[in-house]
Design a protein around this motif. Structure first.
Motif, PDB file in Angstrom:
ATOM      1  N   TRP A  15      61.736  42.215  54.853  1.00 61.82           N
ATOM      2  CA  TRP A  15      61.268  42.714  53.640  1.00 61.82           C
ATOM      3  C   TRP A  15      60.398  41.660  53.144  1.00 61.82           C
ATOM      4  O   TRP A  15      59.503  41.937  52.054  1.00 61.82           O
ATOM      5  CB  TRP A  15      62.253  42.895  52.665  1.00 61.82           C
ATOM      6  CG  TRP A  15      63.082  41.573  52.220  1.00 61.82           C
ATOM      7  CD1 TRP A  15      63.169  40.726  51.545  1.00 61.82           C
ATOM      8  CD2 TRP A  15      64.420  41.423  53.060  1.00 61.82           C
ATOM      9  NE1 TRP A  15      63.934  39.681  51.323  1.00 61.82           N
ATOM     10  CE2 TRP A  15      64.845  40.103  52.470  1.00 61.82           C
ATOM     11  CE3 TRP A  15      65.389  41.844  53.858  1.00 61.82           C
ATOM     12  CZ2 TRP A  15      65.959  39.485  52.677  1.00 61.82           C
ATOM     13  CZ3 TRP A  15      66.355  41.495  54.405  1.00 61.82           C
ATOM     14  CH2 TRP A  15      66.665  40.166  53.762  1.00 61.82           C
ATOM     15  N   SER A  16      60.084  40.560  53.748  1.00 65.07           N
ATOM     16  CA  SER A  16      59.262  39.339  53.224  1.00 65.07           C
ATOM     17  C   SER A  16      57.661  39.985  53.352  1.00 65.07           C
ATOM     18  O   SER A  16      56.874  39.253  52.662  1.00 65.07           O
ATOM     19  CB  SER A  16      59.421  38.000  54.004  1.00 65.07           C
ATOM     20  OG  SER A  16      59.103  38.011  55.152  1.00 65.07           O
ATOM     21  N   ILE A  17      57.586  40.755  54.213  1.00 67.06           N
ATOM     22  CA  ILE A  17      56.075  41.177  54.428  1.00 67.06           C
ATOM     23  C   ILE A  17      55.653  42.062  53.169  1.00 67.06           C
ATOM     24  O   ILE A  17      54.388  42.238  53.208  1.00 67.06           O
ATOM     25  CB  ILE A  17      55.842  42.136  55.715  1.00 67.06           C
ATOM     26  CG1 ILE A  17      56.398  43.301  55.452  1.00 67.06           C
ATOM     27  CG2 ILE A  17      56.398  41.510  56.895  1.00 67.06           C
ATOM     28  CD1 ILE A  17      55.804  44.422  56.659  1.00 67.06           C
ATOM     29  N   TYR A  18      56.417  42.489  52.299  1.00 67.12           N
ATOM     30  CA  TYR A  18      56.026  43.290  51.128  1.00 67.12           C
ATOM     31  C   TYR A  18      55.489  42.121  49.893  1.00 67.12           C
ATOM     32  O   TYR A  18      54.567  41.729  49.809  1.00 67.12           O
ATOM     33  CB  TYR A  18      57.012  44.139  50.691  1.00 67.12           C
ATOM     34  CG  TYR A  18      57.441  44.981  51.943  1.00 67.12           C
ATOM     35  CD1 TYR A  18      56.363  46.023  52.356  1.00 67.12           C
ATOM     36  CD2 TYR A  18      58.654  45.004  52.348  1.00 67.12           C
ATOM     37  CE1 TYR A  18      56.795  46.713  53.589  1.00 67.12           C
ATOM     38  CE2 TYR A  18      58.886  46.119  53.525  1.00 67.12           C
ATOM     39  CZ  TYR A  18      57.977  46.996  53.903  1.00 67.12           C
ATOM     40  OH  TYR A  18      58.174  47.691  54.841  1.00 67.12           O
ATOM     41  N   SER A  25      52.482  36.161  61.324  1.00 69.21           N
ATOM     42  CA  SER A  25      51.290  35.241  61.791  1.00 69.21           C
ATOM     43  C   SER A  25      51.716  33.871  61.237  1.00 69.21           C
ATOM     44  O   SER A  25      51.127  32.750  61.227  1.00 69.21           O
ATOM     45  CB  SER A  25      50.087  35.915  61.371  1.00 69.21           C
ATOM     46  OG  SER A  25      49.971  36.223  60.082  1.00 69.21           O
ATOM     47  N   LYS A  26      52.313  33.910  59.904  1.00 70.61           N
ATOM     48  CA  LYS A  26      52.429  32.631  59.106  1.00 70.61           C
ATOM     49  C   LYS A  26      53.597  31.792  59.719  1.00 70.61           C
ATOM     50  O   LYS A  26      53.782  30.647  59.211  1.00 70.61           O
ATOM     51  CB  LYS A  26      52.906  33.117  57.511  1.00 70.61           C
ATOM     52  CG  LYS A  26      51.580  33.708  57.070  1.00 70.61           C
ATOM     53  CD  LYS A  26      51.991  33.847  55.446  1.00 70.61           C
ATOM     54  CE  LYS A  26      50.536  34.620  54.912  1.00 70.61           C
ATOM     55  NZ  LYS A  26      50.948  34.687  53.294  1.00 70.61           N
ATOM     56  N   VAL A  27      54.428  32.179  60.482  1.00 67.98           N
ATOM     57  CA  VAL A  27      55.580  31.608  61.199  1.00 67.98           C
ATOM     58  C   VAL A  27      54.933  30.470  62.070  1.00 67.98           C
ATOM     59  O   VAL A  27      54.324  30.387  62.921  1.00 67.98           O
ATOM     60  CB  VAL A  27      56.291  32.390  61.943  1.00 67.98           C
ATOM     61  CG1 VAL A  27      57.338  31.635  62.629  1.00 67.98           C
ATOM     62  CG2 VAL A  27      57.099  33.657  61.258  1.00 67.98           C
ATOM     63  N   PRO A  28      55.740  29.094  61.581  1.00 64.94           N
ATOM     64  CA  PRO A  28      55.338  27.715  62.205  1.00 64.94           C
ATOM     65  C   PRO A  28      55.965  27.740  63.702  1.00 64.94           C
ATOM     66  O   PRO A  28      56.849  26.906  63.785  1.00 64.94           O
ATOM     67  CB  PRO A  28      55.636  26.769  61.351  1.00 64.94           C
ATOM     68  CG  PRO A  28      56.755  27.380  60.582  1.00 64.94           C
ATOM     69  CD  PRO A  28      56.617  28.809  60.377  1.00 64.94           C
ATOM     70  N   GLY A  75      54.731  46.790  64.768  1.00 64.72           N
ATOM     71  CA  GLY A  75      55.415  46.000  63.862  1.00 64.72           C
ATOM     72  C   GLY A  75      55.499  44.654  64.161  1.00 64.72           C
ATOM     73  O   GLY A  75      55.048  43.923  64.850  1.00 64.72           O
ATOM     74  N   ASN A  76      56.628  44.166  63.503  1.00 65.39           N
ATOM     75  CA  ASN A  76      56.943  42.792  63.530  1.00 65.39           C
ATOM     76  C   ASN A  76      57.260  42.126  64.868  1.00 65.39           C
ATOM     77  O   ASN A  76      57.219  41.361  65.457  1.00 65.39           O
ATOM     78  CB  ASN A  76      57.874  42.433  62.388  1.00 65.39           C
ATOM     79  CG  ASN A  76      57.647  42.437  60.964  1.00 65.39           C
ATOM     80  OD1 ASN A  76      56.234  42.306  60.615  1.00 65.39           O
ATOM     81  ND2 ASN A  76      58.514  42.758  60.207  1.00 65.39           N
ATOM     82  N   GLU A 342      64.828  31.345  53.758  1.00 61.10           N
ATOM     83  CA  GLU A 342      64.391  31.843  54.721  1.00 61.10           C
ATOM     84  C   GLU A 342      62.845  31.512  54.805  1.00 61.10           C
ATOM     85  O   GLU A 342      62.216  31.173  53.731  1.00 61.10           O
ATOM     86  CB  GLU A 342      64.415  33.436  54.480  1.00 61.10           C
ATOM     87  CG  GLU A 342      64.456  34.074  53.328  1.00 61.10           C
ATOM     88  CD  GLU A 342      62.966  34.473  53.025  1.00 61.10           C
ATOM     89  OE1 GLU A 342      62.092  34.302  53.781  1.00 61.10           O
ATOM     90  OE2 GLU A 342      62.691  34.679  51.793  1.00 61.10           O
ATOM     91  N   LEU A 343      62.116  31.868  55.794  1.00 66.58           N
ATOM     92  CA  LEU A 343      60.982  31.381  56.019  1.00 66.58           C
ATOM     93  C   LEU A 343      59.974  31.668  54.899  1.00 66.58           C
ATOM     94  O   LEU A 343      58.932  30.894  54.578  1.00 66.58           O
ATOM     95  CB  LEU A 343      60.347  32.007  57.552  1.00 66.58           C
ATOM     96  CG  LEU A 343      60.898  31.218  58.747  1.00 66.58           C
ATOM     97  CD1 LEU A 343      60.446  32.114  60.037  1.00 66.58           C
ATOM     98  CD2 LEU A 343      60.194  29.702  58.723  1.00 66.58           C
ATOM     99  N   GLY A 344      59.942  32.876  54.279  1.00 65.97           N
ATOM    100  CA  GLY A 344      59.036  33.271  53.092  1.00 65.97           C
ATOM    101  C   GLY A 344      58.870  32.433  52.096  1.00 65.97           C
ATOM    102  O   GLY A 344      58.037  32.332  51.267  1.00 65.97           O
ATOM    103  N   GLY A 345      59.887  31.279  51.839  1.00 63.18           N
ATOM    104  CA  GLY A 345      60.154  30.678  50.585  1.00 63.18           C
ATOM    105  C   GLY A 345      59.253  29.318  50.966  1.00 63.18           C
ATOM    106  O   GLY A 345      59.230  28.427  49.963  1.00 63.18           O
TER     107      GLY A 345
END
Length: 387
Positions: A15-18, A25-28, A75-76, A342-345
Protein backbone atom coordinates in the motif's frame (compact mmCIF):
# COMPACT_ATOMS: atom_id res chain seq x y z
CA UNK A 1 24.94 -20.81 -0.81
CA UNK A 2 24.88 -20.28 2.95
CA UNK A 3 24.52 -16.91 4.65
CA UNK A 4 27.83 -15.04 4.42
CA UNK A 5 27.43 -11.95 6.61
CA UNK A 6 25.04 -9.75 8.52
CA UNK A 7 21.51 -9.27 7.21
CA UNK A 8 19.71 -5.97 6.68
CA UNK A 9 16.04 -6.88 6.26
CA UNK A 10 13.19 -4.49 5.45
CA UNK A 11 9.45 -4.67 4.92
CA UNK A 12 8.02 -3.23 1.73
CA UNK A 13 4.25 -2.70 2.01
CA UNK A 14 2.10 -3.00 -1.08
CA UNK A 15 0.00 0.00 0.00
CA UNK A 16 3.01 2.33 0.23
CA UNK A 17 2.81 3.07 -3.51
CA UNK A 18 -0.36 5.08 -2.86
CA UNK A 19 -0.27 7.62 -0.03
CA UNK A 20 3.48 7.57 0.49
CA UNK A 21 4.33 7.31 -3.23
CA UNK A 22 7.00 4.81 -2.27
CA UNK A 23 7.68 2.55 -5.24
CA UNK A 24 10.18 -0.31 -5.66
CA UNK A 25 12.54 2.03 -7.51
CA UNK A 26 13.18 3.84 -4.21
CA UNK A 27 14.35 0.71 -2.39
CA UNK A 28 18.07 0.95 -1.42
CA UNK A 29 18.90 -2.48 -2.85
CA UNK A 30 22.65 -2.30 -2.31
CA UNK A 31 22.11 -1.73 1.43
CA UNK A 32 19.64 -4.59 1.94
CA UNK A 33 19.91 -8.37 1.95
CA UNK A 34 16.21 -9.30 2.25
CA UNK A 35 12.91 -7.62 1.39
CA UNK A 36 9.76 -8.83 3.14
CA UNK A 37 6.80 -8.05 0.89
CA UNK A 38 3.75 -7.30 3.06
CA UNK A 39 1.12 -8.61 3.32
CA UNK A 40 -0.59 -11.68 1.95
CA UNK A 41 -3.85 -12.79 3.60
CA UNK A 42 -5.40 -16.20 4.38
CA UNK A 43 -8.82 -17.49 3.38
CA UNK A 44 -11.01 -19.58 5.68
CA UNK A 45 -9.76 -22.80 4.06
CA UNK A 46 -6.11 -21.83 4.54
CA UNK A 47 -5.44 -20.52 1.03
CA UNK A 48 -2.84 -17.75 0.98
CA UNK A 49 -3.60 -14.95 -1.48
CA UNK A 50 -2.22 -11.59 -2.56
CA UNK A 51 -4.21 -8.65 -1.26
CA UNK A 52 -3.82 -5.97 -3.95
CA UNK A 53 -3.62 -7.25 -7.52
CA UNK A 54 -3.07 -3.77 -8.95
CA UNK A 55 -0.08 -3.06 -6.72
CA UNK A 56 1.29 -6.59 -6.70
CA UNK A 57 1.04 -7.87 -10.28
CA UNK A 58 -0.80 -5.39 -12.54
CA UNK A 59 0.47 -1.82 -12.36
CA UNK A 60 2.68 -0.87 -15.32
CA UNK A 61 5.83 1.02 -14.45
CA UNK A 62 8.14 2.90 -16.82
CA UNK A 63 9.47 0.48 -19.39
CA UNK A 64 6.54 -1.93 -19.17
CA UNK A 65 4.83 -2.55 -22.48
CA UNK A 66 1.08 -2.45 -23.03
CA UNK A 67 1.53 -4.48 -26.21
CA UNK A 68 2.82 -7.73 -24.70
CA UNK A 69 1.06 -10.91 -25.75
CA UNK A 70 0.23 -13.70 -23.31
CA UNK A 71 0.07 -13.62 -19.53
CA UNK A 72 2.90 -11.48 -18.16
CA UNK A 73 3.82 -10.38 -14.66
CA UNK A 74 3.82 -6.65 -13.97
CA UNK A 75 3.37 -4.67 -10.76
CA UNK A 76 5.75 -4.47 -7.84
CA UNK A 77 6.75 -8.10 -8.20
CA UNK A 78 8.09 -7.54 -11.72
CA UNK A 79 10.12 -4.60 -10.46
CA UNK A 80 11.62 -6.70 -7.70
CA UNK A 81 12.35 -9.50 -10.16
CA UNK A 82 14.32 -7.02 -12.25
CA UNK A 83 16.16 -5.83 -9.14
CA UNK A 84 17.05 -9.39 -8.20
CA UNK A 85 18.82 -9.80 -11.53
CA UNK A 86 20.82 -6.62 -10.98
CA UNK A 87 21.50 -7.35 -7.30
CA UNK A 88 22.12 -11.07 -6.94
CA UNK A 89 22.47 -10.77 -3.16
CA UNK A 90 18.92 -9.40 -2.78
CA UNK A 91 16.38 -11.95 -1.54
CA UNK A 92 12.61 -11.43 -1.74
CA UNK A 93 10.20 -13.08 0.72
CA UNK A 94 6.42 -12.87 0.92
CA UNK A 95 5.20 -11.88 4.38
CA UNK A 96 1.91 -13.53 5.30
CA UNK A 97 -0.40 -12.18 7.99
CA UNK A 98 0.51 -9.04 9.88
CA UNK A 99 -1.59 -7.46 12.62
CA UNK A 100 -4.64 -6.89 10.41
CA UNK A 101 -4.88 -10.43 9.03
CA UNK A 102 -3.57 -12.45 11.98
CA UNK A 103 -7.03 -13.55 13.12
CA UNK A 104 -7.22 -15.49 9.85
CA UNK A 105 -4.48 -17.86 11.02
CA UNK A 106 -7.27 -19.88 12.65
CA UNK A 107 -7.38 -21.61 9.26
CA UNK A 108 -4.10 -23.42 10.01
CA UNK A 109 -5.44 -25.14 13.13
CA UNK A 110 -6.40 -28.13 10.97
CA UNK A 111 -4.11 -30.35 8.87
CA UNK A 112 -6.12 -29.56 5.74
CA UNK A 113 -5.84 -25.83 6.39
CA UNK A 114 -2.07 -26.08 6.83
CA UNK A 115 -1.76 -28.13 3.66
CA UNK A 116 -3.75 -25.55 1.68
CA UNK A 117 -1.66 -22.76 3.22
CA UNK A 118 1.62 -24.38 2.20
CA UNK A 119 0.50 -25.32 -1.30
CA UNK A 120 -0.89 -21.87 -2.07
CA UNK A 121 2.07 -20.01 -0.56
CA UNK A 122 4.49 -22.12 -2.59
CA UNK A 123 2.43 -21.44 -5.72
CA UNK A 124 2.79 -17.69 -5.16
CA UNK A 125 6.52 -18.19 -4.60
CA UNK A 126 6.78 -19.93 -7.97
CA UNK A 127 4.53 -17.47 -9.79
CA UNK A 128 6.18 -14.20 -8.78
CA UNK A 129 9.75 -15.34 -8.16
CA UNK A 130 10.36 -15.42 -4.41
CA UNK A 131 13.30 -16.62 -2.35
CA UNK A 132 11.27 -17.67 0.65
CA UNK A 133 8.39 -16.93 3.01
CA UNK A 134 7.89 -14.88 6.17
CA UNK A 135 5.09 -15.71 8.61
CA UNK A 136 3.70 -12.87 10.74
CA UNK A 137 1.18 -14.39 13.15
CA UNK A 138 0.32 -11.86 15.88
CA UNK A 139 -0.10 -13.93 18.04
CA UNK A 140 -0.89 -17.53 19.04
CA UNK A 141 -3.08 -17.35 22.14
CA UNK A 142 -2.89 -20.86 23.58
CA UNK A 143 -1.02 -24.14 23.46
CA UNK A 144 -3.10 -25.47 20.57
CA UNK A 145 -2.38 -22.46 18.38
CA UNK A 146 1.28 -22.54 19.38
CA UNK A 147 1.51 -26.17 18.27
CA UNK A 148 -0.27 -25.35 15.00
CA UNK A 149 2.38 -22.67 14.42
CA UNK A 150 5.11 -25.28 14.85
CA UNK A 151 3.34 -27.69 12.51
CA UNK A 152 2.86 -24.94 9.92
CA UNK A 153 6.54 -24.01 10.00
CA UNK A 154 7.52 -27.67 9.72
CA UNK A 155 5.38 -28.09 6.61
CA UNK A 156 6.68 -24.87 5.07
CA UNK A 157 10.28 -25.88 5.77
CA UNK A 158 9.73 -29.23 4.08
CA UNK A 159 8.19 -27.62 0.99
CA UNK A 160 10.93 -25.00 0.73
CA UNK A 161 13.67 -27.61 1.16
CA UNK A 162 12.13 -29.82 -1.49
CA UNK A 163 12.06 -26.98 -3.99
CA UNK A 164 15.59 -25.90 -3.07
CA UNK A 165 16.90 -29.41 -3.65
CA UNK A 166 14.98 -29.82 -6.90
CA UNK A 167 16.19 -26.51 -8.33
CA UNK A 168 19.74 -26.72 -7.01
CA UNK A 169 20.04 -22.95 -7.25
CA UNK A 170 20.05 -21.03 -3.97
CA UNK A 171 18.81 -21.12 -0.39
CA UNK A 172 15.07 -20.86 0.29
CA UNK A 173 14.46 -18.76 3.41
CA UNK A 174 11.88 -19.10 6.16
CA UNK A 175 11.44 -16.39 8.80
CA UNK A 176 8.86 -15.11 11.23
CA UNK A 177 8.01 -11.79 12.86
CA UNK A 178 8.78 -12.58 16.50
CA UNK A 179 7.10 -10.77 19.42
CA UNK A 180 9.30 -8.88 21.87
CA UNK A 181 6.56 -8.65 24.50
CA UNK A 182 4.62 -11.11 26.62
CA UNK A 183 3.18 -12.89 23.56
CA UNK A 184 6.57 -14.59 23.19
CA UNK A 185 5.78 -16.67 26.26
CA UNK A 186 3.03 -18.51 24.38
CA UNK A 187 5.41 -19.71 21.63
CA UNK A 188 7.06 -23.14 21.45
CA UNK A 189 10.37 -21.51 20.68
CA UNK A 190 12.64 -24.56 20.67
CA UNK A 191 10.35 -26.49 18.36
CA UNK A 192 9.90 -23.54 16.01
CA UNK A 193 13.61 -22.78 15.86
CA UNK A 194 14.59 -25.97 14.05
CA UNK A 195 12.65 -24.81 10.99
CA UNK A 196 13.56 -21.11 10.91
CA UNK A 197 16.42 -19.24 9.29
CA UNK A 198 15.64 -15.87 10.90
CA UNK A 199 13.70 -14.58 13.89
CA UNK A 200 12.76 -10.97 13.01
CA UNK A 201 12.30 -9.48 16.46
CA UNK A 202 9.68 -6.71 16.57
CA UNK A 203 11.67 -4.62 19.05
CA UNK A 204 9.40 -1.58 18.91
CA UNK A 205 5.97 -0.36 20.09
CA UNK A 206 7.12 -0.73 23.69
CA UNK A 207 5.04 2.39 24.37
CA UNK A 208 2.23 4.15 22.52
CA UNK A 209 -1.27 5.50 22.93
CA UNK A 210 -2.08 2.49 25.10
CA UNK A 211 0.64 3.44 27.64
CA UNK A 212 0.55 5.70 30.68
CA UNK A 213 4.02 7.14 30.15
CA UNK A 214 5.77 9.23 27.48
CA UNK A 215 8.72 6.92 27.04
CA UNK A 216 10.89 5.15 24.48
CA UNK A 217 9.22 2.74 22.08
CA UNK A 218 12.33 0.99 20.70
CA UNK A 219 14.93 1.09 23.46
CA UNK A 220 17.60 -1.59 23.86
CA UNK A 221 17.98 -1.29 27.63
CA UNK A 222 15.67 -0.39 30.49
CA UNK A 223 15.76 3.13 31.89
CA UNK A 224 14.26 3.94 35.29
CA UNK A 225 14.48 7.65 34.48
CA UNK A 226 12.48 7.18 31.26
CA UNK A 227 10.17 4.69 33.01
CA UNK A 228 10.54 2.18 30.18
CA UNK A 229 8.03 -0.68 30.48
CA UNK A 230 10.02 -3.01 28.17
CA UNK A 231 13.37 -3.29 26.45
CA UNK A 232 14.81 -5.18 23.47
CA UNK A 233 17.75 -6.68 25.36
CA UNK A 234 15.37 -8.60 27.62
CA UNK A 235 13.58 -10.02 24.58
CA UNK A 236 16.85 -11.01 22.89
CA UNK A 237 17.96 -12.79 26.06
CA UNK A 238 14.63 -14.61 26.28
CA UNK A 239 15.04 -16.18 22.85
CA UNK A 240 18.72 -16.98 23.41
CA UNK A 241 17.86 -18.65 26.71
CA UNK A 242 15.22 -20.69 24.86
CA UNK A 243 17.97 -22.10 22.65
CA UNK A 244 17.87 -19.77 19.62
CA UNK A 245 21.30 -19.10 18.15
CA UNK A 246 21.88 -15.33 18.40
CA UNK A 247 23.09 -15.45 14.79
CA UNK A 248 19.45 -16.12 13.76
CA UNK A 249 17.93 -13.17 15.69
CA UNK A 250 17.32 -9.99 13.68
CA UNK A 251 16.84 -6.79 15.67
CA UNK A 252 13.78 -4.89 14.47
CA UNK A 253 13.89 -1.10 14.23
CA UNK A 254 11.05 1.35 13.47
CA UNK A 255 10.90 4.00 10.75
CA UNK A 256 8.04 5.72 12.57
CA UNK A 257 7.44 7.38 15.92
CA UNK A 258 5.31 7.08 18.99
CA UNK A 259 4.51 10.61 20.12
CA UNK A 260 3.00 12.05 23.30
CA UNK A 261 1.47 15.43 24.21
CA UNK A 262 0.61 17.41 27.35
CA UNK A 263 3.44 15.85 29.32
CA UNK A 264 6.48 17.07 31.27
CA UNK A 265 9.34 15.49 29.39
CA UNK A 266 10.56 11.94 28.94
CA UNK A 267 9.29 9.55 31.59
CA UNK A 268 6.28 11.65 32.59
CA UNK A 269 2.59 10.95 32.25
CA UNK A 270 0.81 12.50 29.28
CA UNK A 271 -2.63 13.25 27.85
CA UNK A 272 -3.24 12.87 24.12
CA UNK A 273 -0.85 12.89 21.18
CA UNK A 274 0.42 15.49 18.69
CA UNK A 275 -1.80 15.88 15.65
CA UNK A 276 -0.85 15.47 12.01
CA UNK A 277 0.51 11.94 11.93
CA UNK A 278 -0.62 9.09 9.71
CA UNK A 279 -2.41 7.72 12.78
CA UNK A 280 -2.54 8.95 16.40
CA UNK A 281 1.01 9.56 17.61
CA UNK A 282 2.62 8.03 14.53
CA UNK A 283 4.86 10.10 12.27
CA UNK A 284 7.17 8.65 9.65
CA UNK A 285 10.86 9.20 10.30
CA UNK A 286 11.13 11.13 7.02
CA UNK A 287 8.81 13.79 8.51
CA UNK A 288 10.76 14.17 11.76
CA UNK A 289 11.77 15.97 13.87
CA UNK A 290 8.56 17.88 14.39
CA UNK A 291 8.89 21.68 14.02
CA UNK A 292 10.77 23.26 16.90
CA UNK A 293 11.79 19.96 18.47
CA UNK A 294 15.28 19.30 19.79
CA UNK A 295 16.62 15.77 19.26
CA UNK A 296 18.39 13.76 21.96
CA UNK A 297 20.09 10.40 22.41
CA UNK A 298 19.58 8.43 25.60
CA UNK A 299 22.92 6.64 25.95
CA UNK A 300 21.62 4.45 28.77
CA UNK A 301 18.58 3.09 26.92
CA UNK A 302 20.21 3.40 23.46
CA UNK A 303 17.21 5.31 22.18
CA UNK A 304 16.55 8.48 20.19
CA UNK A 305 13.82 11.00 20.93
CA UNK A 306 12.85 14.65 20.56
CA UNK A 307 11.21 17.21 22.84
CA UNK A 308 9.57 20.53 22.03
CA UNK A 309 10.83 23.72 23.75
CA UNK A 310 8.15 23.60 26.43
CA UNK A 311 8.75 19.92 27.19
CA UNK A 312 5.08 19.20 26.63
CA UNK A 313 5.64 16.96 23.60
CA UNK A 314 7.89 13.88 23.50
CA UNK A 315 8.46 11.90 20.30
CA UNK A 316 10.22 8.52 20.39
CA UNK A 317 11.76 7.22 17.17
CA UNK A 318 14.95 5.90 15.61
CA UNK A 319 17.75 8.30 14.73
CA UNK A 320 21.31 8.20 13.40
CA UNK A 321 23.03 7.81 16.77
CA UNK A 322 20.64 5.13 17.99
CA UNK A 323 21.12 3.20 14.72
CA UNK A 324 24.89 3.32 15.21
CA UNK A 325 24.53 2.15 18.81
CA UNK A 326 22.17 -0.66 17.82
CA UNK A 327 24.55 -1.83 15.09
CA UNK A 328 27.26 -2.02 17.75
CA UNK A 329 24.85 -3.94 19.99
CA UNK A 330 24.11 -6.38 17.14
CA UNK A 331 27.82 -7.06 16.75
CA UNK A 332 28.39 -7.30 20.49
CA UNK A 333 25.66 -9.88 20.99
CA UNK A 334 26.41 -11.74 17.78
CA UNK A 335 22.95 -11.15 16.29
CA UNK A 336 22.07 -11.76 12.64
CA UNK A 337 21.48 -8.12 11.76
CA UNK A 338 18.74 -5.49 11.52
CA UNK A 339 15.11 -5.48 10.37
CA UNK A 340 13.03 -2.41 9.45
CA UNK A 341 9.32 -1.63 9.52
CA UNK A 342 8.82 -0.22 6.95
CA UNK A 343 10.78 1.16 3.99
CA UNK A 344 8.31 3.91 3.08
CA UNK A 345 9.03 5.71 6.34
CA UNK A 346 12.75 6.29 5.74
CA UNK A 347 14.17 9.62 4.65
CA UNK A 348 14.93 10.01 0.95
CA UNK A 349 17.89 12.26 1.70
CA UNK A 350 20.92 9.89 1.69
CA UNK A 351 22.48 11.91 4.50
CA UNK A 352 19.51 11.18 6.78
CA UNK A 353 18.36 7.76 5.58
CA UNK A 354 18.64 5.12 8.30
CA UNK A 355 18.42 1.86 6.34
CA UNK A 356 21.61 2.49 4.33
CA UNK A 357 23.31 3.79 7.46
CA UNK A 358 22.58 0.53 9.25
CA UNK A 359 23.85 -1.45 6.27
CA UNK A 360 27.13 0.46 6.43
CA UNK A 361 27.48 0.10 10.20
CA UNK A 362 26.74 -3.62 10.09
CA UNK A 363 29.74 -4.09 7.81
CA UNK A 364 30.00 -7.09 5.51
CA UNK A 365 26.44 -7.92 4.49
CA UNK A 366 25.20 -11.34 3.41
CA UNK A 367 26.07 -11.92 -0.23
CA UNK A 368 24.41 -15.32 -0.63
CA UNK A 369 22.67 -15.62 -3.98
CA UNK A 370 18.99 -15.29 -4.77
CA UNK A 371 16.87 -17.54 -7.01
CA UNK A 372 16.11 -16.61 -10.61
CA UNK A 373 14.55 -19.75 -12.11
CA UNK A 374 10.82 -20.41 -11.72
CA UNK A 375 9.78 -22.83 -14.48
CA UNK A 376 6.36 -23.45 -12.93
CA UNK A 377 5.22 -19.81 -12.93
CA UNK A 378 1.87 -18.94 -14.50
CA UNK A 379 3.52 -15.83 -15.96
CA UNK A 380 5.38 -16.27 -19.24
CA UNK A 381 8.04 -13.67 -18.53
CA UNK A 382 8.86 -15.27 -15.17
CA UNK A 383 8.71 -18.82 -16.50
CA UNK A 384 11.02 -18.03 -19.41
CA UNK A 385 13.39 -15.83 -17.39
CA UNK A 386 12.72 -12.85 -19.66
CA UNK A 387 12.32 -10.42 -16.78
Amino acid sequence: MAQTGKVNVAYFTNWSIYGQKYHPSKVPCSSLTHILYAFADIKDDGTVFLTDAWSDVDIHYDGDSWEDQGKKLYGNFKQFALMKRRHRHLKLLLSIGGWTYSSHFKAVLTPSGRQRFVESAMKILEDVGLDGLDVDWEYPQNAGEAQAYVDLLAALRQALDQREQAMGEAKHWLSIAAPAGEARNKLKVREMDRYLDLWNLMAYDFTGTWSDTASHHANIFASPQARTPMCADEAVSFFVNQGVNPAKIVLGMPLYSRAFANCHGLGSNYQGVPEGGSEPGLFFYKNLPLPGHQEYFDDKALAWYSVDPSGSQVVSYEGPTSVDAKADYIHRRGLAGAMWWELGGDAEDPQRALVPRAGFRLGDLDQSSNNLHFPGSQYENVRSGQI
